[in-house]
Write a protein that holds these residues in place. Structure first.
Motif, PDB file in Angstrom:
ATOM      1  N   UNK A  52      -6.787  29.294 -49.798  1.00  0.00           N
ATOM      2  CA  UNK A  52      -5.937  29.152 -51.058  1.00  0.00           C
ATOM      3  C   UNK A  52      -6.691  28.719 -52.202  1.00  0.00           C
ATOM      4  N   UNK A  53      -7.479  27.731 -52.105  1.00  0.00           N
ATOM      5  CA  UNK A  53      -8.459  27.072 -53.255  1.00  0.00           C
ATOM      6  C   UNK A  53      -9.489  28.115 -53.661  1.00  0.00           C
ATOM      7  N   UNK A  54      -9.985  28.753 -52.590  1.00  0.00           N
ATOM      8  CA  UNK A  54     -10.848  30.029 -53.228  1.00  0.00           C
ATOM      9  C   UNK A  54     -10.338  30.798 -54.248  1.00  0.00           C
ATOM     10  N   UNK A  55      -9.262  31.287 -53.743  1.00  0.00           N
ATOM     11  CA  UNK A  55      -8.384  32.270 -54.378  1.00  0.00           C
ATOM     12  C   UNK A  55      -7.943  31.726 -55.906  1.00  0.00           C
ATOM     13  N   UNK A  56      -7.740  30.599 -55.941  1.00  0.00           N
ATOM     14  CA  UNK A  56      -7.216  29.769 -57.197  1.00  0.00           C
ATOM     15  C   UNK A  56      -8.424  29.759 -58.160  1.00  0.00           C
ATOM     16  N   UNK A  57      -9.690  29.830 -57.596  1.00  0.00           N
ATOM     17  CA  UNK A  57     -10.850  29.539 -58.463  1.00  0.00           C
ATOM     18  C   UNK A  57     -11.714  30.942 -58.840  1.00  0.00           C
ATOM     19  N   UNK A  58     -11.099  31.933 -58.329  1.00  0.00           N
ATOM     20  CA  UNK A  58     -11.802  33.251 -58.304  1.00  0.00           C
ATOM     21  C   UNK A  58     -11.238  33.882 -59.637  1.00  0.00           C
ATOM     22  N   UNK A  59     -12.104  34.127 -60.721  1.00  0.00           N
ATOM     23  CA  UNK A  59     -11.837  34.436 -62.078  1.00  0.00           C
ATOM     24  C   UNK A  59     -11.618  36.005 -62.069  1.00  0.00           C
ATOM     25  N   UNK A  60     -10.308  36.258 -62.502  1.00  0.00           N
ATOM     26  CA  UNK A  60      -9.923  37.895 -62.826  1.00  0.00           C
ATOM     27  C   UNK A  60     -10.458  38.306 -64.048  1.00  0.00           C
ATOM     28  N   UNK A  97     -27.789  31.051 -65.133  1.00  0.00           N
ATOM     29  CA  UNK A  97     -28.153  31.836 -66.167  1.00  0.00           C
ATOM     30  C   UNK A  97     -27.042  33.272 -65.508  1.00  0.00           C
ATOM     31  N   UNK A  98     -26.509  34.133 -66.418  1.00  0.00           N
ATOM     32  CA  UNK A  98     -26.116  35.355 -65.923  1.00  0.00           C
ATOM     33  C   UNK A  98     -27.055  36.549 -65.358  1.00  0.00           C
ATOM     34  N   UNK A  99     -27.996  36.364 -66.011  1.00  0.00           N
ATOM     35  CA  UNK A  99     -29.217  37.390 -65.310  1.00  0.00           C
ATOM     36  C   UNK A  99     -29.800  36.868 -64.134  1.00  0.00           C
ATOM     37  N   UNK A 100     -29.728  35.588 -63.608  1.00  0.00           N
ATOM     38  CA  UNK A 100     -30.238  35.273 -62.255  1.00  0.00           C
ATOM     39  C   UNK A 100     -29.345  35.226 -61.315  1.00  0.00           C
ATOM     40  N   UNK A 101     -27.778  35.101 -61.616  1.00  0.00           N
ATOM     41  CA  UNK A 101     -26.843  35.317 -60.881  1.00  0.00           C
ATOM     42  C   UNK A 101     -26.880  36.260 -60.112  1.00  0.00           C
ATOM     43  N   UNK A 102     -26.748  36.287 -58.482  1.00  0.00           N
ATOM     44  CA  UNK A 102     -26.663  37.440 -57.744  1.00  0.00           C
ATOM     45  C   UNK A 102     -25.255  37.962 -57.452  1.00  0.00           C
ATOM     46  N   UNK A 103     -24.520  36.870 -56.848  1.00  0.00           N
ATOM     47  CA  UNK A 103     -23.268  37.565 -56.459  1.00  0.00           C
ATOM     48  C   UNK A 103     -22.192  36.962 -57.377  1.00  0.00           C
ATOM     49  N   UNK A 104     -22.129  35.617 -57.572  1.00  0.00           N
ATOM     50  CA  UNK A 104     -21.095  35.136 -58.268  1.00  0.00           C
ATOM     51  C   UNK A 104     -21.732  34.081 -59.325  1.00  0.00           C
ATOM     52  N   UNK A 105     -21.142  33.858 -60.538  1.00  0.00           N
ATOM     53  CA  UNK A 105     -21.424  33.036 -61.595  1.00  0.00           C
ATOM     54  C   UNK A 105     -20.508  31.874 -61.672  1.00  0.00           C
ATOM     55  N   UNK A 106     -21.049  30.788 -61.258  1.00  0.00           N
ATOM     56  CA  UNK A 106     -20.246  29.387 -61.651  1.00  0.00           C
ATOM     57  C   UNK A 106     -19.972  28.790 -62.885  1.00  0.00           C
ATOM     58  N   UNK A 107     -18.614  28.780 -63.175  1.00  0.00           N
ATOM     59  CA  UNK A 107     -18.380  28.071 -64.353  1.00  0.00           C
ATOM     60  C   UNK A 107     -17.691  26.849 -64.161  1.00  0.00           C
ATOM     61  N   UNK A 108     -18.005  25.717 -64.757  1.00  0.00           N
ATOM     62  CA  UNK A 108     -17.489  24.466 -64.492  1.00  0.00           C
ATOM     63  C   UNK A 108     -16.521  24.097 -65.746  1.00  0.00           C
ATOM     64  N   UNK A 109     -15.443  23.729 -65.520  1.00  0.00           N
ATOM     65  CA  UNK A 109     -14.372  23.349 -66.662  1.00  0.00           C
ATOM     66  C   UNK A 109     -14.273  21.852 -66.504  1.00  0.00           C
ATOM     67  N   UNK A 117     -15.243  30.739 -60.297  1.00  0.00           N
ATOM     68  CA  UNK A 117     -16.367  31.830 -59.989  1.00  0.00           C
ATOM     69  C   UNK A 117     -15.982  33.117 -60.537  1.00  0.00           C
ATOM     70  N   UNK A 118     -16.848  33.669 -61.247  1.00  0.00           N
ATOM     71  CA  UNK A 118     -16.844  34.980 -61.884  1.00  0.00           C
ATOM     72  C   UNK A 118     -17.907  35.996 -60.912  1.00  0.00           C
ATOM     73  N   UNK A 119     -17.211  37.171 -60.608  1.00  0.00           N
ATOM     74  CA  UNK A 119     -17.969  37.978 -59.827  1.00  0.00           C
ATOM     75  C   UNK A 119     -18.942  38.789 -60.665  1.00  0.00           C
ATOM     76  N   UNK A 120     -19.915  38.922 -60.143  1.00  0.00           N
ATOM     77  CA  UNK A 120     -21.083  39.552 -61.113  1.00  0.00           C
ATOM     78  C   UNK A 120     -21.015  41.005 -60.740  1.00  0.00           C
ATOM     79  N   UNK A 131     -23.069  35.330 -73.480  1.00  0.00           N
ATOM     80  CA  UNK A 131     -24.242  34.404 -73.302  1.00  0.00           C
ATOM     81  C   UNK A 131     -24.173  33.344 -74.134  1.00  0.00           C
ATOM     82  N   UNK A 132     -23.590  33.550 -75.256  1.00  0.00           N
ATOM     83  CA  UNK A 132     -23.570  32.577 -76.571  1.00  0.00           C
ATOM     84  C   UNK A 132     -22.419  31.838 -76.459  1.00  0.00           C
ATOM     85  N   UNK A 133     -21.479  32.040 -75.828  1.00  0.00           N
ATOM     86  CA  UNK A 133     -20.137  31.276 -75.637  1.00  0.00           C
ATOM     87  C   UNK A 133     -19.941  30.603 -74.412  1.00  0.00           C
ATOM     88  N   UNK A 134     -19.471  31.466 -73.361  1.00  0.00           N
ATOM     89  CA  UNK A 134     -19.198  30.733 -72.238  1.00  0.00           C
ATOM     90  C   UNK A 134     -20.242  30.589 -71.205  1.00  0.00           C
TER      91      UNK A 134
END
Length: 140
Positions: A52-60, A97-109, A117-120, A131-134
């Motif tokens: 449930x927690x993983x689902x809530x943290x996956x960014x669509x 860094x977006x270019x270094x992330x392989x599977x998921x990109x973690x964003x902390x709020x 988690x943003x799926x790559x 890259x210049x904002x988020x």
């Protein structure tokens, strides 16, 4: 299913020091039946909570709002609806860094317990803008 475990007493004449531990216990005794039931309940509830927690943290979707001061996080929910959260851009920190992330990109709020988690495999419509904002690593 736990109640169907039959009482099968252990034959002490065939038990020696080389007998495995599971052959020395009677799973039909109430203490073992109740323990197995409690363990199954705890493991099932814990698994459900983690999923449930993983689902809530996956960014669509990650949307930069008009004016460039806020980000909108659209995440999944366990029952198929969307959860929408509007966050000031200065409260979002990209942990990798977006270019270094392989599977998921973690964003902390800021002031949240876990990372979003943003799926790559998704599509970045404007990678330079991301890259210049988020995608910036911010210190709080």
């Amino acid at each position: 299913m736990i109640q169907t475990l039959k009482d099968a007493p252990v034959d002490t004449s065939t038990v020696d020091e080389n007998t495995p531990w599971f052959r020395k216990i009677n799973l039909g005794e109430n203490k073992y039946k109740n323990t197995l039931g409690a363990v199954a309940l705890l493991v099932g509830t814990g698994s459900l909570g983690m999923i449930w927690m993983y689902t809530l943290r996956s960014v669509r979707f990650l949307i930069l709002n008009k004016g460039g001061r806020h980000l909108t996080f659209v995440t999944y929910t366990p029952f198929g609806k969307n959860r929408i959260m509007k966050v000031p851009i200065e409260n979002v920190c990209c942990k990798e860094d977006r270019k270094l992330a392989k599977v998921q990109l973690p964003l902390k709020v800021k002031n949240t317990a876990m990372h979003y988690m943003v799926d790559m495999r998704g599509e970045f419509k404007n990678p330079l803008l991301f890259d210049s904002t988020a995608g910036l690593s911010r210190k709080w």
